[in-house]
Write a protein that holds these residues in place. Sequence first.
Motif, PDB file in Angstrom:
ATOM      1  N   VAL A  44      55.382  34.561  31.993  1.00 22.92           N
ATOM      2  CA  VAL A  44      54.256  34.613  31.062  1.00 22.92           C
ATOM      3  C   VAL A  44      54.043  33.180  30.573  1.00 22.92           C
ATOM      4  CG1 VAL A  44      53.339  35.617  28.949  1.00 22.92           C
ATOM      5  CG2 VAL A  44      54.915  36.951  30.389  1.00 22.92           C
ATOM      6  N   PHE A  45      52.854  32.638  30.811  1.00 23.86           N
ATOM      7  CA  PHE A  45      52.564  31.229  30.531  1.00 23.86           C
ATOM      8  C   PHE A  45      51.342  31.141  29.623  1.00 23.86           C
ATOM      9  CE2 PHE A  45      51.384  26.874  31.243  1.00 23.86           C
ATOM     10  CZ  PHE A  45      52.587  26.233  31.540  1.00 23.86           C
ATOM     11  N   PHE A  46      51.479  30.423  28.506  1.00 26.20           N
ATOM     12  CA  PHE A  46      50.405  30.266  27.519  1.00 26.20           C
ATOM     13  C   PHE A  46      49.929  28.821  27.476  1.00 26.20           C
ATOM     14  CE2 PHE A  46      53.368  33.461  25.876  1.00 26.20           C
ATOM     15  CZ  PHE A  46      52.528  34.531  25.650  1.00 26.20           C
ATOM     16  N   TYR A  47      48.612  28.649  27.359  1.00 24.65           N
ATOM     17  CA  TYR A  47      48.018  27.318  27.161  1.00 24.65           C
ATOM     18  C   TYR A  47      47.536  27.231  25.717  1.00 24.65           C
ATOM     19  CZ  TYR A  47      47.859  27.326  32.256  1.00 24.65           C
ATOM     20  OH  TYR A  47      48.186  27.401  33.585  1.00 24.65           O
ATOM     21  N   PHE A  48      47.901  26.143  25.020  1.00 19.23           N
ATOM     22  CA  PHE A  48      47.534  25.985  23.623  1.00 19.23           C
ATOM     23  C   PHE A  48      46.424  24.971  23.398  1.00 19.23           C
ATOM     24  CE2 PHE A  48      52.083  27.383  23.059  1.00 19.23           C
ATOM     25  CZ  PHE A  48      51.745  28.667  22.671  1.00 19.23           C
ATOM     26  N   ASN A  49      46.018  24.273  24.450  1.00 18.23           N
ATOM     27  CA  ASN A  49      44.920  23.316  24.272  1.00 18.23           C
ATOM     28  C   ASN A  49      44.193  23.132  25.596  1.00 18.23           C
ATOM     29  OD1 ASN A  49      46.963  21.773  25.555  1.00 18.23           O
ATOM     30  ND2 ASN A  49      46.226  19.889  24.623  1.00 18.23           N
ATOM     31  N   GLU A  50      43.132  22.360  25.522  1.00 16.33           N
ATOM     32  CA  GLU A  50      42.324  22.045  26.702  1.00 16.33           C
ATOM     33  C   GLU A  50      41.760  20.648  26.510  1.00 16.33           C
ATOM     34  OE1 GLU A  50      38.296  24.245  26.362  1.00 16.33           O
ATOM     35  OE2 GLU A  50      39.742  25.491  25.276  1.00 16.33           O
ATOM     36  N   GLY A  51      40.985  20.180  27.465  1.00 16.73           N
ATOM     37  CA  GLY A  51      40.316  18.893  27.327  1.00 16.73           C
ATOM     38  C   GLY A  51      41.037  17.739  27.995  1.00 16.73           C
ATOM     39  N   MET A  52      42.261  17.973  28.490  1.00 14.50           N
ATOM     40  CA  MET A  52      42.949  16.903  29.207  1.00 14.50           C
ATOM     41  C   MET A  52      42.412  16.823  30.633  1.00 14.50           C
ATOM     42  SD  MET A  52      44.695  19.915  29.753  1.00 14.50           S
ATOM     43  CE  MET A  52      45.358  20.114  28.150  1.00 14.50           C
ATOM     44  N   GLN A  53      42.596  15.698  31.252  1.00 10.53           N
ATOM     45  CA  GLN A  53      42.277  15.559  32.675  1.00 10.53           C
ATOM     46  C   GLN A  53      43.549  15.886  33.444  1.00 10.53           C
ATOM     47  OE1 GLN A  53      39.220  14.797  34.024  1.00 10.53           O
ATOM     48  NE2 GLN A  53      38.517  15.043  31.923  1.00 10.53           N
ATOM     49  N   GLY A  54      43.473  16.772  34.425  1.00  7.93           N
ATOM     50  CA  GLY A  54      44.657  17.209  35.159  1.00  7.93           C
ATOM     51  C   GLY A  54      45.372  18.294  34.373  1.00  7.93           C
ATOM     52  N   GLY A  55      46.669  18.471  34.674  1.00  7.82           N
ATOM     53  CA  GLY A  55      47.466  19.448  33.943  1.00  7.82           C
ATOM     54  C   GLY A  55      47.311  20.885  34.396  1.00  7.82           C
ATOM     55  N   GLU A  56      46.574  21.116  35.474  1.00  6.97           N
ATOM     56  CA  GLU A  56      46.403  22.477  35.959  1.00  6.97           C
ATOM     57  C   GLU A  56      47.737  23.029  36.479  1.00  6.97           C
ATOM     58  OE1 GLU A  56      44.684  19.890  37.214  1.00  6.97           O
ATOM     59  OE2 GLU A  56      42.547  20.246  36.911  1.00  6.97           O
ATOM     60  N   THR A  57      47.856  24.347  36.484  1.00  6.33           N
ATOM     61  CA  THR A  57      48.979  25.013  37.137  1.00  6.33           C
ATOM     62  C   THR A  57      48.486  25.390  38.529  1.00  6.33           C
ATOM     63  OG1 THR A  57      49.762  25.857  35.015  1.00  6.33           O
ATOM     64  CG2 THR A  57      50.612  26.914  37.007  1.00  6.33           C
ATOM     65  N   PHE A  58      49.176  24.880  39.541  1.00  7.26           N
ATOM     66  CA  PHE A  58      48.744  25.061  40.926  1.00  7.26           C
ATOM     67  C   PHE A  58      49.765  25.887  41.687  1.00  7.26           C
ATOM     68  CE2 PHE A  58      48.419  23.105  45.333  1.00  7.26           C
ATOM     69  CZ  PHE A  58      47.335  23.885  45.707  1.00  7.26           C
ATOM     70  N   PHE A  59      49.276  26.919  42.369  1.00  5.95           N
ATOM     71  CA  PHE A  59      50.082  27.776  43.225  1.00  5.95           C
ATOM     72  C   PHE A  59      49.737  27.437  44.674  1.00  5.95           C
ATOM     73  CE2 PHE A  59      49.587  29.856  39.190  1.00  5.95           C
ATOM     74  CZ  PHE A  59      50.801  30.481  38.945  1.00  5.95           C
ATOM     75  N   PRO A  60      50.474  26.492  45.314  1.00  2.00           N
ATOM     76  CA  PRO A  60      50.092  26.016  46.647  1.00  2.00           C
ATOM     77  C   PRO A  60      50.122  27.087  47.729  1.00  2.00           C
ATOM     78  CG  PRO A  60      52.227  25.115  46.013  1.00  2.00           C
ATOM     79  CD  PRO A  60      51.668  25.811  44.815  1.00  2.00           C
ATOM     80  N   GLU A  61      51.058  28.027  47.667  1.00  3.84           N
ATOM     81  CA  GLU A  61      51.153  29.070  48.699  1.00  3.84           C
ATOM     82  C   GLU A  61      50.026  30.088  48.574  1.00  3.84           C
ATOM     83  OE1 GLU A  61      53.447  28.710  51.098  1.00  3.84           O
ATOM     84  OE2 GLU A  61      54.192  26.948  50.047  1.00  3.84           O
ATOM     85  N   ALA A  62      49.461  30.226  47.376  1.00  4.60           N
ATOM     86  CA  ALA A  62      48.376  31.180  47.139  1.00  4.60           C
ATOM     87  C   ALA A  62      47.014  30.495  47.088  1.00  4.60           C
ATOM     88  CB  ALA A  62      48.624  31.941  45.838  1.00  4.60           C
ATOM     89  N   GLY A  63      47.000  29.156  47.018  1.00  4.17           N
ATOM     90  CA  GLY A  63      45.734  28.423  46.947  1.00  4.17           C
ATOM     91  C   GLY A  63      44.999  28.623  45.632  1.00  4.17           C
ATOM     92  N   ILE A  64      45.726  28.809  44.536  1.00  2.64           N
ATOM     93  CA  ILE A  64      45.115  29.067  43.227  1.00  2.64           C
ATOM     94  C   ILE A  64      45.459  27.924  42.285  1.00  2.64           C
ATOM     95  CG2 ILE A  64      45.126  30.592  41.210  1.00  2.64           C
ATOM     96  CD1 ILE A  64      45.828  32.895  43.160  1.00  2.64           C
TER      97      ILE A  64
END
Length: 127
Positions: A44-64
């Motif tokens: 379970v993963f929570f994001y508390f802010n936005e507006g940064m450049q980058g920082g995405e969570t990437f699932f390479p095997e799923a392409g998400i």
Amino acid sequence: IPPENFESMEFLLYGKGQHYKPHMDDQNWDEMPALSSGLRVLTVFFYFNEGMQGGETFFPEAGIKVKPETGKAVIWSNVKADIWRANYKAKHQSVPVMSGTKIAANFWVHPFDYRAQEKHCYIPDRY
């Protein structure tokens, strides 16, 4: 799911250039606590802010790729329908933050009591 099956929440702070390499949250049956509480079946993963450049969570095997947004929660399965087998599409990473700061938190869920050691193991007083 009983609360005893949850690990404690971890808070995360990523600054410019910081990232987390691709990894699985759990796949090792030969280590504790998996021997007693099972693999980490859910993250379970929570994001508390936005507006940064980058920082995405990437699932390479799923392409998400999941973009951080304030208040967003993402939940993924680390195992297949057979909870004894790892789901390799859950392999993920935190993409480097290019500018700004990423603030997040996560915890993991097990199929069995993760807190059993705390309740049932005697640790003698060392002092």
